[in-house]
Design an enzyme around this catalytic site. Sequence first.
Site, mmCIF file in Angstrom:
data_model
loop_
_atom_site.group_PDB
_atom_site.id
_atom_site.type_symbol
_atom_site.label_atom_id
_atom_site.label_comp_id
_atom_site.label_asym_id
_atom_site.label_seq_id
_atom_site.Cartn_x
_atom_site.Cartn_y
_atom_site.Cartn_z
ATOM 1 N N GLY A 56 11.176 11.550 5.394
ATOM 2 C CA GLY A 56 10.046 11.238 4.482
ATOM 3 C C GLY A 56 9.039 10.275 5.079
ATOM 4 O O GLY A 56 8.333 9.579 4.353
ATOM 5 N N LYS A 99 8.755 -0.134 -5.657
ATOM 6 C CA LYS A 99 7.608 -1.039 -5.782
ATOM 7 C C LYS A 99 6.577 -0.454 -6.760
ATOM 8 O O LYS A 99 5.974 -1.178 -7.547
ATOM 9 C CB LYS A 99 6.952 -1.289 -4.422
ATOM 10 N N ASN A 103 2.340 -6.241 7.350
ATOM 11 C CA ASN A 103 2.134 -7.592 7.863
ATOM 12 C C ASN A 103 2.877 -7.790 9.176
ATOM 13 O O ASN A 103 3.900 -7.157 9.419
ATOM 14 C CB ASN A 103 2.710 -8.622 6.879
ATOM 15 N N ASP A 133 0.832 -1.216 0.000
ATOM 16 C CA ASP A 133 0.000 0.000 0.000
ATOM 17 C C ASP A 133 0.866 1.266 0.000
ATOM 18 O O ASP A 133 0.366 2.360 -0.241
ATOM 19 C CB ASP A 133 -0.949 0.010 1.212
ATOM 20 N N TYR A 146 12.012 2.792 -1.277
ATOM 21 C CA TYR A 146 11.356 1.463 -1.304
ATOM 22 C C TYR A 146 10.032 1.548 -2.059
ATOM 23 O O TYR A 146 9.793 0.794 -3.008
ATOM 24 C CB TYR A 146 11.121 0.956 0.127
HETATM 25 P P1 NAD Z 1 11.506 -10.026 3.212
HETATM 26 O O1 NAD Z 1 12.545 -8.970 3.133
HETATM 27 O O2 NAD Z 1 11.240 -10.717 4.516
HETATM 28 O O3 NAD Z 1 11.844 -11.189 2.160
HETATM 29 C C1 NAD Z 1 12.290 -10.916 0.857
HETATM 30 C C2 NAD Z 1 12.806 -12.211 0.260
HETATM 31 O O4 NAD Z 1 13.267 -11.913 -1.072
HETATM 32 C C3 NAD Z 1 13.992 -12.818 1.016
HETATM 33 O O5 NAD Z 1 13.826 -14.207 1.145
HETATM 34 C C4 NAD Z 1 15.180 -12.493 0.132
HETATM 35 O O6 NAD Z 1 16.237 -13.461 0.225
HETATM 36 C C5 NAD Z 1 14.543 -12.500 -1.254
HETATM 37 N N1 NAD Z 1 15.297 -11.687 -2.204
HETATM 38 C C6 NAD Z 1 15.737 -10.412 -2.035
HETATM 39 N N2 NAD Z 1 16.437 -10.011 -3.113
HETATM 40 C C7 NAD Z 1 16.417 -11.059 -3.990
HETATM 41 C C8 NAD Z 1 16.960 -11.264 -5.292
HETATM 42 N N3 NAD Z 1 17.673 -10.308 -5.898
HETATM 43 N N4 NAD Z 1 16.730 -12.446 -5.914
HETATM 44 C C9 NAD Z 1 16.006 -13.417 -5.294
HETATM 45 N N5 NAD Z 1 15.508 -13.288 -4.057
HETATM 46 C C10 NAD Z 1 15.706 -12.126 -3.421
HETATM 47 O O7 NAD Z 1 10.189 -9.361 2.635
HETATM 48 P P2 NAD Z 1 8.665 -9.596 3.024
HETATM 49 O O8 NAD Z 1 8.311 -8.695 4.136
HETATM 50 O O9 NAD Z 1 8.401 -11.044 3.145
HETATM 51 O O10 NAD Z 1 7.952 -9.033 1.715
HETATM 52 C C11 NAD Z 1 7.705 -9.882 0.589
HETATM 53 C C12 NAD Z 1 7.026 -9.092 -0.494
HETATM 54 O O11 NAD Z 1 5.794 -8.549 -0.009
HETATM 55 C C13 NAD Z 1 7.850 -7.891 -0.984
HETATM 56 O O12 NAD Z 1 7.681 -7.789 -2.378
HETATM 57 C C14 NAD Z 1 7.230 -6.700 -0.276
HETATM 58 O O13 NAD Z 1 7.388 -5.530 -1.040
HETATM 59 C C15 NAD Z 1 5.782 -7.130 -0.194
HETATM 60 N N6 NAD Z 1 5.023 -6.572 0.943
HETATM 61 C C16 NAD Z 1 5.517 -6.657 2.224
HETATM 62 C C17 NAD Z 1 4.762 -6.156 3.283
HETATM 63 C C18 NAD Z 1 5.238 -6.282 4.715
HETATM 64 O O14 NAD Z 1 4.571 -5.757 5.632
HETATM 65 N N7 NAD Z 1 6.326 -6.969 5.008
HETATM 66 C C19 NAD Z 1 3.512 -5.559 3.035
HETATM 67 C C20 NAD Z 1 3.052 -5.490 1.706
HETATM 68 C C21 NAD Z 1 3.815 -6.008 0.674
#
Ligand code: NAD
Length: 347
Positions: free
Chosen positions: A288, A159, A185, A131, A155
């Site tokens: 920011g 996205k 999350n 979001d 970031y």
């Molecule tokens: P995280 O940082 O815990 O995990 C990211 C994963 O991506 C890791 O396992 C990492 O090893 C892998 N990764 C990073 N760079 C990489 C690369 N170049 N090649 C292959 N793998 C790679 O992130 P998260 O919190 O689990 O978020 C997962 C997705 O959900 C992201 O796209 C994030 O933008 C989105 N998201 C997260 C939240 C949140 O609250 N955490 C909310 C909404 C959306």
Amino acid sequence: MSKSILITGGAGFIGSHVVRWFVKKYPEYSIYNLDALTYAGNLENLKDVDTAANYSFLKADICDAVEMDRLFKLYKFDAVIHLAAESHVDRSIKDPLSFAKTNILGTLNLLESFKKYSDYQSGLFYHISTDEVYGTLGEKGLFTESTSYDPNSPYSASKASSDHFVRAYGETYGMPFVISNCSNNYGSFQFPEKLIPLFINNIVNSKPLPVYGDGNYTRDWLFVEDHANAIDVVFHQGKIGETYNIGGHNEWKNIDLIKLLCSKMDTYLDRPKGESEKLITFVKDRPGHDLRYAIDASKISKELNWQPSLKFEEGLDRTIEWYLNNQEWLESVTSGAYKNYYNKQYS
Ligand code: NAD
Ligand code: TYD
């Protein structure tokens, strides 16, 4: 129906829950988890599914276009659920380039390889987004799917850009896609640089709780397993070319959430009432810093019949209990590199 599904970032926080969900619920699918195992990715997160017959792990970097081509050519995935990303706002402020590389160019590599080597017109590219692409709200209002993009951090800008590329592949090449934009999350396996696990860990170790600014910033919190369920629903029932906002109807000012967490931790750790709150330390604000995020999740609720299942206090209890019972996991993921980051960020 047999399907081969590539889940990227499946060793991270949300990704590991999504992999677990799909591996357990859909034994007829072949689930491939592609992850570079950065500081945020850990195969310990998947111990309960890593020997499942329908699960395979591919260690690879989405920034490596040649390797993406090789893997897509070899496996001809039917669908991609893309979560791999650099995900932490504070890190993006210090190192925006690595966010552009992974989140924009990495996504583009996946789109290209999917287009070149899969029967993509009958497949699906599902981008998991945030979001934060919508920027910030004032005290009132909610983000809907038609809110204009207005990202403020490196970031969220990265996205937003990757969301745009996914839509562009839909329009230009006819690639079927869906996008979901979810709120913050929380839950098990979250890397302890994010607010809730960081503060649980610091309270356990009686370390200061660094509250940015005055703490009057608002986030909408969703239990990670509810997000995994929503991803299942969007993947199977979402309309091609559509966006779905996912949220918990659960807004908290940071300072109120932190006080609730402190009071729960006093009870869990059998400490005198008010002990954990004494650790609250107001520190320099994040540059920011977005004031407020809040999601209107009525589209996914009305069209796909998805609702969050858990009350926040119950989810928070489950999260605290998980971290208290998994101190070894915490120690193993907070390596030397993380300690270095921590000292720099909060010095
Ligand atoms: P995280 O940082 O815990 O995990 C990211 C994963 O991506 C890791 O396992 C990492 O090893 C892998 N990764 C990073 N760079 C990489 C690369 N170049 N090649 C292959 N793998 C790679 O992130 P998260 O919190 O689990 O978020 C997962 C997705 O959900 C992201 O796209 C994030 O933008 C989105 N998201 C997260 C939240 C949140 O609250 N955490 C909310 C909404 C959306
Ligand atoms: P975070 O978990 O980093 O998620 P996001 O920035 O993606 O929303 O932060 C959640 C909120 O908590 C955000 O308003 C920033 C604040 N925060 C602190 O006050 N102190 C901290 O040490 C951290 C990591 C976050």
